[in-house]
Design an enzyme around this catalytic site. Structure first.
Site, short mmCIF file in Angstrom:
data_model
loop_
_atom_site.label_atom_id
_atom_site.label_comp_id
_atom_site.label_asym_id
_atom_site.label_seq_id
_atom_site.Cartn_x
_atom_site.Cartn_y
_atom_site.Cartn_z
N ARG A 233 0.91 -1.34 0.05
CA ARG A 233 -0.03 -0.05 -0.02
C ARG A 233 0.78 1.15 -0.05
O ARG A 233 1.88 1.50 0.60
CB ARG A 233 -0.82 0.08 1.16
CG ARG A 233 -1.85 -0.85 1.15
CD ARG A 233 -3.24 -0.38 0.18
NE ARG A 233 -4.26 -1.58 0.34
CZ ARG A 233 -4.42 -2.39 -0.66
NH1 ARG A 233 -3.58 -2.84 -1.64
NH2 ARG A 233 -5.63 -3.15 -0.59
N GLU A 267 -10.46 12.21 -13.07
CA GLU A 267 -9.59 13.55 -12.94
C GLU A 267 -8.06 12.92 -12.83
O GLU A 267 -7.91 11.65 -13.00
CB GLU A 267 -9.62 14.04 -11.51
CG GLU A 267 -9.50 13.04 -10.24
CD GLU A 267 -9.96 13.48 -9.14
OE1 GLU A 267 -10.77 14.29 -8.80
OE2 GLU A 267 -9.19 12.82 -7.94
N HIS A 286 -2.07 0.71 -9.87
CA HIS A 286 -2.76 -0.45 -8.95
C HIS A 286 -3.40 -1.53 -9.63
O HIS A 286 -4.63 -1.73 -9.45
CB HIS A 286 -3.72 0.19 -7.89
CG HIS A 286 -4.03 -0.55 -6.65
ND1 HIS A 286 -4.08 -0.22 -5.38
CD2 HIS A 286 -3.97 -1.93 -6.67
CE1 HIS A 286 -4.19 -0.93 -4.62
NE2 HIS A 286 -4.15 -2.29 -5.10
P1 NDP Z 1 -0.82 -11.73 3.92
O1 NDP Z 1 -1.53 -11.54 4.88
O2 NDP Z 1 -0.61 -13.23 3.51
O3 NDP Z 1 0.76 -11.22 4.05
C1 NDP Z 1 1.15 -10.16 4.79
C2 NDP Z 1 2.36 -10.36 5.37
O4 NDP Z 1 2.97 -8.89 6.26
C3 NDP Z 1 2.44 -11.45 6.28
O5 NDP Z 1 3.69 -12.22 6.01
C4 NDP Z 1 2.58 -10.62 7.84
O6 NDP Z 1 3.33 -11.36 8.80
C5 NDP Z 1 3.33 -9.38 7.43
N1 NDP Z 1 3.06 -8.30 8.38
C6 NDP Z 1 1.93 -7.87 8.51
N2 NDP Z 1 1.97 -6.87 9.54
C7 NDP Z 1 3.39 -6.78 9.74
C8 NDP Z 1 4.08 -6.21 10.74
N3 NDP Z 1 3.73 -5.26 11.55
N4 NDP Z 1 5.43 -6.46 10.89
C9 NDP Z 1 6.03 -7.15 9.94
N5 NDP Z 1 5.39 -7.95 9.12
C10 NDP Z 1 4.10 -7.58 9.29
O7 NDP Z 1 -1.39 -10.62 2.70
P2 NDP Z 1 -1.01 -10.77 1.21
O8 NDP Z 1 0.46 -11.05 0.93
O9 NDP Z 1 -1.98 -11.66 0.48
O10 NDP Z 1 -1.09 -9.32 0.74
C11 NDP Z 1 -0.28 -8.21 1.66
C12 NDP Z 1 -0.80 -6.85 1.27
O11 NDP Z 1 -0.43 -6.57 -0.16
C13 NDP Z 1 -2.39 -6.84 1.36
O12 NDP Z 1 -2.76 -6.32 2.74
C14 NDP Z 1 -2.67 -5.40 0.44
O13 NDP Z 1 -2.19 -4.09 1.14
C15 NDP Z 1 -1.80 -5.83 -0.63
N6 NDP Z 1 -2.25 -6.14 -1.84
C16 NDP Z 1 -2.19 -5.52 -3.08
C17 NDP Z 1 -2.26 -5.80 -4.53
C18 NDP Z 1 -2.19 -5.02 -5.55
O14 NDP Z 1 -2.90 -5.08 -6.67
N7 NDP Z 1 -1.02 -4.17 -5.57
C19 NDP Z 1 -3.44 -6.76 -4.50
C20 NDP Z 1 -3.31 -7.59 -3.23
C21 NDP Z 1 -2.85 -7.43 -1.98
P3 NDP Z 1 2.78 -12.83 9.54
O15 NDP Z 1 2.94 -13.77 8.23
O16 NDP Z 1 3.80 -13.19 10.29
O17 NDP Z 1 1.35 -12.37 9.87
#
Ligand code: NDP
Length: 326
Positions: A233, A267, A286
């Protein structure tokens, strides 16, 4: 009588087929956009679960009306658009993490390769008739990629990176993973990973803890010629700090799919800082998570989670609400 699963996003014919195929034995499926207020009132006490897009369509009036609601499932992997403050404590919210991970990981790899091999810059030059062979691409092989957010997307990416001979350093919350990496740690190890990485992939969700995580201090640790890919994000990175870093380090490249500002409709979409004027930025609007082949998987992954809940099993990807509520 069967419970109702209320679909609040604009589901097309194919989406509906998949949803009903998966849920018909467990629930009746109703579509919010097909019904009027009277009909909604008549069925509202039967609604146990909602299937929403990103959560943006969840309004307070609707949530109040659904007195037996127990679960909200999103289609999106990120939960940063869910209005957690209007959702009662007992209602669980589950993300669709994993549904489109392969598409996002492939896009991240494309962004990385474009940056490493300077493809957009060469394309722009050649469009102007300029034949310039001074800027060569480096190799991926033996380089260190730091994956900040080694979740579903991060793990898919890690597998590809390993297949290409890269060294993979991962960061997540648990500090553990079942994929092949050279290092795995938590945010306590962030500085070390940022210092050593040739390439950095941000695949984090936007939460209270990750907002602005990559700021001035973190950029100071990075290599001057780092390539930073963000598919998580926009707000995980401090916009001004990134702009200043890129402006003052022309050898570094940012390849961005996610942004701070999104357009309302037609826009123009510029950010607070003129990233579009920097040569060392690669941009996509995105789109990483969208591809025609992945749509079915996205729907099925979400609906299977609702089915899990309706069967009395524990759904996957349940949000910790305190991660999101200010
Ligand atoms: P997951 O929940 O599988 O992965 C998120 C990862 O981030 C996990 O490994 C988690 O750790 C880690 N994490 C979360 N909070 C923290 C923190 N505070 N410190 C360290 N590590 C952290 O989600 P996805 O991989 O499927 O997606 C991740 C993000 O990608 C989504 O939330 C979204 O914002 C974005 N996204 C963007 C897209 C696009 O089109 N560009 C499409 C899909 C998603 P742990 O495994 O230990 O919980």
């Amino acid at each position: 009588m069967k419970p109702i699963v209320l679909v609040t996003f604009r589901a097309n014919e194919n989406d509906r087929k998949i949803i009903e195929e998966e849920l018909s034995k467990l629930a009746d499926v109703k579509y919010l956009l097909d019904m009027n207020q009277n009909y909604l009132r008549r069925i509202s006490d039967r609604v146990r679960a909602i299937l929403t897009g990103s959560g943006r369509d969840l309004k307070e009036d609707l949530i109040k009306e659904l007195i037996n609601l127990e679960m909200i499932q999103t289609l999106s992997a990120g939960l940063d658009h869910v209005p957690f403050h209007i959702i009662p404590d007992h209602v669980i919210v589950a993300s669709n993490a994993g549904g489109n991970a392969r598409a996002v990981a492939e896009h991240a790899l494309a962004l990385l390769l474009s940056a490493v091999k300077r493809i957009p810059q060469h394309t722009e030059k050649m469009r102007k008739g300029i034949w310039e062979r001074r800027k060569y691409g480096v190799l991926l092989k033996d380089k260190v990629v730091g994956i900040i957010g080694l979740g579903h997307i991060g793990r898919e990416f890690a597998k590809m990176a390993k297949a290409l001979g890269m060294r993979v350093y991962g960061i997540n919350r648990s500090g553990q993973t079942d994929v092949d990496v050279d290092f795995i740690g938590t945010l306590r190890d962030l500085d070390r990973v940022l210092r050593q990485a040739d390439f950095i992939l941000i695949a984090l969700p936007l939460t209270r803890e990750t907002k602005g995580l990559i700021g001035e201090n973190e950029f100071r640790l990075m290599k001057r010629n780092v390539i930073l890919v963000n598919v998580g994000r926009g707000d995980v990175i401090d916009q001004k700090a990134l702009y200043e870093f890129l402006r003052t380090n022309p050898g570094a490249i940012a390849a961005l799919d996610v942004w701070w500002r999104y357009p309302k409709r037609d826009e123009p979409t510029f950010q607070d800082y003129p990233f579009h004027k920097l040569e060392n930025v690669i941009m996509t609007p995105h789109i990483a998570g969208f591809s025609p082949e992945i749509r079915e998987n996205v729907i099925r992954n979400a609906v299977e989670n609702i089915a899990r809940f309706l069967r009395g099993e524990k759904p996957r990807n349940i949000a910790k609400k305190e991660d999101y509520i200010q």
